[in-house]
Scaffold this motif. Sequence first.
Motif, short mmCIF file in Angstrom:
data_model
loop_
_atom_site.label_atom_id
_atom_site.label_comp_id
_atom_site.label_asym_id
_atom_site.label_seq_id
_atom_site.Cartn_x
_atom_site.Cartn_y
_atom_site.Cartn_z
N PRO A 39 1.91 -1.86 11.10
CA PRO A 39 1.82 -1.25 9.77
C PRO A 39 0.44 -1.37 9.13
O PRO A 39 0.22 -0.86 8.04
CB PRO A 39 2.86 -2.01 8.96
CG PRO A 39 3.16 -3.24 9.71
CD PRO A 39 2.70 -3.09 11.10
N PHE A 40 -0.48 -2.05 9.76
CA PHE A 40 -1.85 -2.14 9.24
C PHE A 40 -2.76 -2.42 10.42
O PHE A 40 -2.29 -2.85 11.49
CB PHE A 40 -1.97 -3.22 8.15
CG PHE A 40 -1.51 -4.58 8.58
CD1 PHE A 40 -2.36 -5.44 9.25
CD2 PHE A 40 -0.21 -4.98 8.33
CE1 PHE A 40 -1.93 -6.68 9.66
CE2 PHE A 40 0.23 -6.23 8.75
CZ PHE A 40 -0.64 -7.08 9.41
N PRO A 41 -4.05 -2.17 10.29
CA PRO A 41 -4.94 -2.40 11.42
C PRO A 41 -5.03 -3.89 11.75
O PRO A 41 -5.14 -4.72 10.85
CB PRO A 41 -6.29 -1.86 10.93
CG PRO A 41 -6.19 -1.81 9.46
CD PRO A 41 -4.77 -1.61 9.12
N THR A 141 6.09 1.23 9.87
CA THR A 141 5.22 1.47 8.72
C THR A 141 5.55 0.50 7.59
O THR A 141 5.14 0.70 6.47
CB THR A 141 5.37 2.91 8.21
OG1 THR A 141 6.74 3.14 7.94
CG2 THR A 141 4.87 3.90 9.23
N LYS A 142 6.34 -0.55 7.91
CA LYS A 142 6.65 -1.52 6.86
C LYS A 142 6.25 -2.93 7.28
O LYS A 142 5.21 -3.41 6.89
CB LYS A 142 8.15 -1.45 6.53
CG LYS A 142 8.51 -2.26 5.32
CD LYS A 142 10.01 -2.23 5.07
CE LYS A 142 10.34 -3.07 3.85
NZ LYS A 142 11.79 -3.26 3.72
N ASP A 143 7.08 -3.56 8.11
CA ASP A 143 6.80 -4.96 8.40
C ASP A 143 7.13 -5.34 9.82
O ASP A 143 7.29 -6.52 10.11
CB ASP A 143 7.57 -5.86 7.42
CG ASP A 143 9.06 -5.56 7.39
OD1 ASP A 143 9.49 -4.62 8.10
OD2 ASP A 143 9.79 -6.25 6.68
N PHE B 24 5.06 -8.76 4.06
CA PHE B 24 4.75 -7.35 4.34
C PHE B 24 5.81 -6.45 3.72
O PHE B 24 5.52 -5.42 3.13
CB PHE B 24 4.71 -7.10 5.85
CG PHE B 24 3.67 -7.91 6.57
CD1 PHE B 24 2.38 -7.96 6.09
CD2 PHE B 24 4.00 -8.61 7.72
CE1 PHE B 24 1.42 -8.71 6.75
CE2 PHE B 24 3.05 -9.36 8.38
CZ PHE B 24 1.76 -9.41 7.90
N THR B 28 5.44 -3.77 0.51
CA THR B 28 5.77 -2.37 0.75
C THR B 28 6.81 -1.88 -0.25
O THR B 28 6.66 -0.83 -0.87
CB THR B 28 6.32 -2.21 2.18
OG1 THR B 28 5.42 -2.84 3.07
CG2 THR B 28 6.51 -0.77 2.54
N ILE B 188 -3.15 8.42 4.28
CA ILE B 188 -2.31 8.82 5.42
C ILE B 188 -1.31 7.73 5.84
O ILE B 188 -0.11 8.00 5.92
CB ILE B 188 -3.20 9.29 6.61
CG1 ILE B 188 -3.88 10.60 6.24
CG2 ILE B 188 -2.38 9.47 7.87
CD1 ILE B 188 -4.89 11.07 7.26
N PRO B 189 -1.76 6.47 6.09
CA PRO B 189 -0.78 5.46 6.51
C PRO B 189 0.29 5.20 5.45
O PRO B 189 1.45 4.95 5.79
CB PRO B 189 -1.62 4.21 6.75
CG PRO B 189 -3.00 4.70 6.95
CD PRO B 189 -3.13 5.90 6.08
N ALA B 192 2.89 7.83 5.52
CA ALA B 192 3.84 7.57 6.61
C ALA B 192 4.88 6.55 6.16
O ALA B 192 6.07 6.67 6.47
CB ALA B 192 3.10 7.08 7.84
N THR B 193 4.44 5.53 5.41
CA THR B 193 5.39 4.55 4.87
C THR B 193 6.40 5.23 3.96
O THR B 193 7.61 4.99 4.06
CB THR B 193 4.63 3.46 4.09
OG1 THR B 193 3.74 2.81 4.98
CG2 THR B 193 5.57 2.46 3.49
N PHE B 445 -1.07 -0.35 2.81
CA PHE B 445 -1.46 -0.97 4.08
C PHE B 445 -2.63 -1.92 3.87
O PHE B 445 -2.72 -2.95 4.53
CB PHE B 445 -1.75 0.10 5.14
CG PHE B 445 -3.14 0.67 5.15
CD1 PHE B 445 -4.13 0.09 5.91
CD2 PHE B 445 -3.45 1.80 4.42
CE1 PHE B 445 -5.41 0.62 5.93
CE2 PHE B 445 -4.71 2.33 4.44
CZ PHE B 445 -5.70 1.74 5.19
N ARG B 448 -1.23 -5.18 2.65
CA ARG B 448 -0.62 -5.99 3.71
C ARG B 448 -1.69 -6.85 4.39
O ARG B 448 -1.44 -7.99 4.76
CB ARG B 448 0.04 -5.09 4.75
CG ARG B 448 1.25 -4.33 4.24
CD ARG B 448 1.93 -3.61 5.40
NE ARG B 448 2.88 -2.62 4.93
CZ ARG B 448 2.73 -1.30 5.11
NH1 ARG B 448 1.70 -0.83 5.79
NH2 ARG B 448 3.62 -0.46 4.63
N THR B 449 -2.90 -6.28 4.55
CA THR B 449 -3.94 -7.04 5.26
C THR B 449 -4.41 -8.24 4.44
O THR B 449 -5.06 -9.13 4.98
CB THR B 449 -5.16 -6.17 5.58
OG1 THR B 449 -5.72 -5.73 4.34
CG2 THR B 449 -4.80 -4.98 6.42
#
Lengths: 178, 458
Positions: A39-41, A141-143, B24, B28, B188-189, B192-193, B445, B448-449
């Motif tokens: 869900p993330f890079p 796309t979540k966790d 995460f 979200t 974009i990401p 998608a979520t 996203f 989350r990082t």
Amino acid sequence: MRRAGTYGFMAEFDSPTSLVAAAHRVQQAGYRKVDAYSPFPIEGLAEAVGFHRDEMPLVVLIGGLIGGITGYAMQYWMSVISYPINVGGKPYHSWPAFIIVTFEMTILFAGISAVLGMLALNGLPMPYHPVFNVPRFAFATKDRFFLIVFSSDPKYSSIETRRFLESLSPRSIAEVPD
Amino acid sequence: MDERTEPVTAERERAPVIEPGYTFGSVTDKISSIVLTRPTSNGWFFGFGLAFLLTMMMLYAIGYLCVRGTGIWGVTIPIGWGFAIVNFVWWIGIGHAGTLISAILLLLRQSWRNSINRFAEAMTLFAVASAGIFPLIHVGRPWLAYWLFPYPNTMKVWPQFRSPLIWDVFAVSTYATISLLFWFIGLIPDLATLRDRSTNHASRIIYGILAMGWRGSARHWHRYETAYLLLAGLATPLVLSVHTVVSFDFAIGIVPGWHTTIFPPYFVAGAIYSGFAMVLMLSIPIRKIFQLEDFITERHLQNSAKVMLATGLIVAYGYIIEGFMGWYSGNRYDGFTLWNRLHGPYAFFYYMLLICNIVIPQVLWIPRLRSSPIWLFLVSGVVLVGMWLERFIIVVVSLHRDFLTSSWGMYYPTRWDWMTYIGTIGMFLAAMFLFVRVLPMISIFEMRTLLPEAEVKE
């Protein structure tokens, strides 16, 4: 051997650490056609699934060069060749005045090539993809973090690969229909 | 002493970028639920409705302008630029903070930007859209505004590339395009979520189309991050160039008060100054209304306040140099411009400008006020007014009395000027209302990082 109707096996993990560890294990086991979804890079994940050459910088460089040359050539042609006008006795080819438009065109073309290049190299837009057939993939796309071994891998076997992925202790394993 | 003693202050300065306890999944859910499940409140309808009415007022004013021409405005000779250019520069300056946050702070690895970059970029887009209206309608025949671009035409003429006005066309249109691309690629990401979280069939399809089949593959992320970083690297010189070019519109001219080399850096600093003021004016109510205090923390407010303080001092330096050069150059016209600012018919606005941009923002030196949303909101409002006055002083006061006393004049904006200006504020707000309703206003996203779990442990 590629089995008809199967795209690959997908394993689900719940942390980036376990995904990267699993990706390394899969590489060591000799699988080459693999991919990971997150869900993330995640730093180092692309390398762990065997991705080493990123063409993006070259695409953007070429885009920028084309933009800059186009910008300058356009101004030169318009001001010197197509319709020269004497403005306050300034030379037709007043290059310092042309720098700004050249610069802006460089940025414009480089930026557009960055976006279009990224989409094109990634094969997007792609509305349908077999991985979306796995219901749990909605959590990518979540966790949740996924690893897939494609059925096109020479080492792929519906029994061995599944057993191997199970040994990585994932949360779940799914067969991805084609 | 009360709890405002030094150790507490130091503690406040280290407020986290994101409050602890999030995963995460909860990050979200919290951000995507604002779009997907939160019912649309009456307050939203009221705010959007009001902003929409103002937008309609702007369209009415522009429609009337098309029928009657620029004579309905207060512009006259010698003040041919008036509100249109004042508002153009004001709006485009506001946009600059969004690019600064999303691009420059990304390159500088300021991860706190992740909570505010998305809506700051949206702010940039809408501010540039508002700015773009003004030069287009100021050309007099807006339906011929495409003449600004070099295109093959039956008259066989081309734009004059030695003029800063055509540089502006390229700078602003490039800026608008790159800002849009940067904003969209960042979305974009998250689209998608939303596609995967949404329960409503229609919104699934719409978000699905916009997400373009994003599936978060490691190879995709790698190219994505490279492209994002390169775009940031491109946007950084771009944003500095845009306000530089805007300042060239003035500085290349020989009008006293414009023809000065301090203009480019002073304009860029002023742009970031007003832009951060707008970011604060938007983020303070947004974090309150949508209960996002855990993501847009005191740290963000403090940092934004510090940027305002720093850029405000650069702007103050610009004013000082303008005054100094008026005296030191020995040029009687420059000297008169300075005198006219301090004692001429618009002197009141010059003093208001000094109070709004230099005097009042100094309260931000006090750490307690840098953490106070109310104070920051008020100071930001003052700065926005001050920066608008600055452009008014630059445009109107410089033009209204230049070389020949016989050609002096005065500028009085008409109701149409005000309707257009206030109307663009309405359009900007209407677009912001729509944005917070249909798109994730914080980059999910990138949030989350920021979580500790995002780090890969060996």
